[in-house]
Design an enzyme around this catalytic site. Structure first.
Site, PDB file in Angstrom:
ATOM      1  N   VAL A 146       0.805  -1.228   0.000  1.00  0.00           N
ATOM      2  CA  VAL A 146       0.000   0.000   0.000  1.00  0.00           C
ATOM      3  C   VAL A 146       0.839   1.281   0.000  1.00  0.00           C
ATOM      4  CG1 VAL A 146      -2.034  -1.054   1.074  1.00  0.00           C
ATOM      5  CG2 VAL A 146      -0.306   0.030   2.538  1.00  0.00           C
ATOM      6  N   ASN A 188      -7.295  -1.352   5.776  1.00  0.00           N
ATOM      7  CA  ASN A 188      -6.943  -2.046   7.021  1.00  0.00           C
ATOM      8  C   ASN A 188      -5.435  -2.246   7.225  1.00  0.00           C
ATOM      9  OD1 ASN A 188      -7.452  -4.186   9.257  1.00  0.00           O
ATOM     10  ND2 ASN A 188      -6.305  -5.304   7.686  1.00  0.00           N
ATOM     11  N   SER A 193      -7.593   3.258  15.885  1.00  0.00           N
ATOM     12  CA  SER A 193      -7.182   2.406  17.007  1.00  0.00           C
ATOM     13  C   SER A 193      -7.562   3.110  18.300  1.00  0.00           C
ATOM     14  CB  SER A 193      -5.665   2.219  16.981  1.00  0.00           C
ATOM     15  OG  SER A 193      -5.209   1.607  18.157  1.00  0.00           O
ATOM     16  N   TYR A 217       3.300   5.347  16.915  1.00  0.00           N
ATOM     17  CA  TYR A 217       2.117   4.601  16.440  1.00  0.00           C
ATOM     18  C   TYR A 217       0.854   5.417  16.746  1.00  0.00           C
ATOM     19  CZ  TYR A 217      -1.364   0.847  16.007  1.00  0.00           C
ATOM     20  OH  TYR A 217      -2.466   0.085  15.645  1.00  0.00           O
ATOM     21  N   LYS A 225      -2.194   6.804  14.146  1.00  0.00           N
ATOM     22  CA  LYS A 225      -3.595   6.409  14.261  1.00  0.00           C
ATOM     23  C   LYS A 225      -4.492   7.629  14.555  1.00  0.00           C
ATOM     24  CE  LYS A 225      -3.266   2.255  12.973  1.00  0.00           C
ATOM     25  NZ  LYS A 225      -4.033   1.714  11.843  1.00  0.00           N
TER      26      LYS A 225
HETATM   27  N1  LIG Z   1      -4.444  -5.897  16.836  1.00  0.00           N
HETATM   28  C1  LIG Z   1      -4.725  -4.818  17.535  1.00  0.00           C
HETATM   29  O1  LIG Z   1      -4.718  -4.856  18.781  1.00  0.00           O
HETATM   30  C2  LIG Z   1      -5.119  -3.528  16.843  1.00  0.00           C
HETATM   31  C3  LIG Z   1      -5.658  -2.514  17.638  1.00  0.00           C
HETATM   32  C4  LIG Z   1      -6.032  -1.313  17.031  1.00  0.00           C
HETATM   33  C5  LIG Z   1      -5.874  -1.139  15.672  1.00  0.00           C
HETATM   34  N2  LIG Z   1      -5.356  -2.148  14.913  1.00  0.00           N
HETATM   35  C6  LIG Z   1      -5.219  -1.894  13.472  1.00  0.00           C
HETATM   36  O2  LIG Z   1      -5.922  -2.892  12.738  1.00  0.00           O
HETATM   37  C7  LIG Z   1      -5.300  -3.102  11.482  1.00  0.00           C
HETATM   38  C8  LIG Z   1      -5.034  -4.590  11.317  1.00  0.00           C
HETATM   39  O3  LIG Z   1      -4.127  -4.992  12.326  1.00  0.00           O
HETATM   40  P1  LIG Z   1      -3.932  -6.511  12.793  1.00  0.00           P
HETATM   41  O4  LIG Z   1      -3.867  -6.496  14.263  1.00  0.00           O
HETATM   42  O5  LIG Z   1      -4.880  -7.392  12.103  1.00  0.00           O
HETATM   43  O6  LIG Z   1      -2.425  -6.723  12.288  1.00  0.00           O
HETATM   44  P2  LIG Z   1      -1.745  -7.892  11.452  1.00  0.00           P
HETATM   45  O7  LIG Z   1      -0.289  -7.645  11.528  1.00  0.00           O
HETATM   46  O8  LIG Z   1      -2.266  -9.206  11.894  1.00  0.00           O
HETATM   47  O9  LIG Z   1      -2.280  -7.574   9.981  1.00  0.00           O
HETATM   48  C9  LIG Z   1      -1.867  -6.437   9.281  1.00  0.00           C
HETATM   49  C10 LIG Z   1      -1.652  -6.833   7.831  1.00  0.00           C
HETATM   50  O10 LIG Z   1      -1.182  -5.679   7.113  1.00  0.00           O
HETATM   51  C11 LIG Z   1      -0.221  -6.125   6.198  1.00  0.00           C
HETATM   52  N3  LIG Z   1       0.674  -5.060   5.758  1.00  0.00           N
HETATM   53  C12 LIG Z   1       1.683  -4.479   6.438  1.00  0.00           C
HETATM   54  N4  LIG Z   1       2.341  -3.604   5.664  1.00  0.00           N
HETATM   55  C13 LIG Z   1       1.717  -3.620   4.454  1.00  0.00           C
HETATM   56  C14 LIG Z   1       1.921  -2.938   3.239  1.00  0.00           C
HETATM   57  N5  LIG Z   1       2.933  -2.043   3.078  1.00  0.00           N
HETATM   58  N6  LIG Z   1       1.089  -3.182   2.199  1.00  0.00           N
HETATM   59  C15 LIG Z   1       0.087  -4.084   2.327  1.00  0.00           C
HETATM   60  N7  LIG Z   1      -0.137  -4.785   3.451  1.00  0.00           N
HETATM   61  C16 LIG Z   1       0.670  -4.552   4.499  1.00  0.00           C
HETATM   62  C17 LIG Z   1       0.540  -7.207   6.940  1.00  0.00           C
HETATM   63  O11 LIG Z   1       1.269  -8.050   6.053  1.00  0.00           O
HETATM   64  C18 LIG Z   1      -0.583  -7.918   7.668  1.00  0.00           C
HETATM   65  O12 LIG Z   1      -1.105  -9.002   6.919  1.00  0.00           O
HETATM   66  C19 LIG Z   1      -4.035  -2.249  11.484  1.00  0.00           C
HETATM   67  O13 LIG Z   1      -4.278  -1.038  10.785  1.00  0.00           O
HETATM   68  C20 LIG Z   1      -3.798  -1.972  12.948  1.00  0.00           C
HETATM   69  O14 LIG Z   1      -3.068  -0.802  13.173  1.00  0.00           O
HETATM   70  C21 LIG Z   1      -4.973  -3.343  15.468  1.00  0.00           C
END
Ligand SMILES: NC(=O)c1ccc[n+]([C@@H]2O[C@H](COP(=O)([O-])OP(=O)(O)OC[C@H]3O[C@@H](n4cnc5c(N)ncnc54)[C@H](O)[C@@H]3O)[C@@H](O)[C@H]2O)c1
Length: 258
Positions: free
Chosen positions: A63, A89, A141, A154, A158
């Protein structure tokens, strides 16, 4: 089946919340286009989607590369003549005290979380404006709303996503396009587990001790499952959320209620 036959684009679908969202939308009968920088994980997501398999299209996508993002979005529109739901996402986390925070980690956070969100929307917005329908959902987030130790950079990305989403909602309202964000709390995904592992290492305490701290932040005393966040995203994608735009859906187990 509130999203049956809707054309849905999901970035970062190889893992965690993106994967759970892809599985849920596929189960609900949507036509889904999933992408991720991690090709192997993306294939796994595709294989996990048993039902509606013919309606799942996967492609490797970084992305942070605008030309590639534009090509991916253009191809979806060319194929279906519309994009109904865009789920922005893909995200990364890096933790650490500011004085030791490497510039390359800072750049990665900005490039994926902020610029990646901008690029994905930039590529899709012309189509949304043209068709005068659809909805965009970004991933903010709990870290957009409160400070977290070791997470200054981070948190800043967000909080940026939150501001971006609200402002884009204003620009898109005349085109009948709703734009909202979700703010998950601690959600049990590979991202959170790597975050906790790094923090435990940096502070010289155990994974379980940091996990307990995170669990204690919400009032429910546990982490969310990715499927619980996916259900919130599904709600925003449907007409059940028809009067919601510029809003943020907090799915944080009560973390920000304290
Ligand atoms: N897990 C949590 O506690 C949490 C809390 C708040 C917000 N979030 C947000 O939710 C979203 C998903 O997070 P998650 O916990 O499922 O994380 P995750 O690491 O399991 O999944 C994130 C995905 O994004 C992909 N990614 C990273 N860089 C990329 C790039 N340059 N191009 C395309 N894809 C890319 C990764 O390969 C991964 O598959 C994120 O934006 C994260 O910031 C997560």
């Amino acid at each position: 089946m509130r999203v049956k036959d809707k054309v849905v684009v999901i970035t970062g679908a190889a893992s965690g919340i993106g994967r759970a969202t892809a599985i849920l939308f596929a189960r609900e009968g949507a036509i889904i286009h999933i992408s991720d920088i991690d090709e192997a994980g993306l294939r796994e997501t595709r294989d996990l989607i048993k039902k509606g398999k013919d309606n799942v299209f996967a492609r490797r996508l970084d992305v942070t590369k605008f030309d590639d993002v534009k090509k991916a979005i253009d191809d979806v529109y060319k194929k279906h003549g519309r994009i109904d739901v865009l789920i922005v996402n893909a995200g990364v986390v890096r933790v650490g005290q500011i004085e030791d925070f490497p510039e390359e980690d800072y750049d990665l956070l900005i490039n994926v979380n902020l610029k990646g969100t901008f690029f994905t929307c930039k590529a899709a917005v012309p189509y949304f404006k043209k068709q005068k329908s659809g909805t965009i959902i970004t991933l903010a987030s709990v870290a957009a709303h409160i400070g977290q130790n070791n997470h200054a950079n981070y948190c800043s990305t967000k909080a940026g996503v939150l501001g971006f989403t609200k402002a884009l909602a204003l620009d898109m309202a005349p085109y009948n396009v709703r734009v909202n964000s979700v703010s998950p709390g601690a959600t049990d995904t590979p991202m959170l587990r790597s975050d906790v592992t790094k923090e435990a290492k940096q502070r010289g305490i155990s994974f379980e001790d940091v996990k307990k701290e995170f669990e204690g932040q919400g009032v429910m005393g546990r982490w969310a499952q990715a499927e619980e966040i996916a259900k919130g995203i599904l709600f925003l994608a449907t007409d059940d959320a028809s009067y919601m735009t510029g809003a943020d859906l907090r799915l944080d187990g009560g973390w920000t209620a304290r």
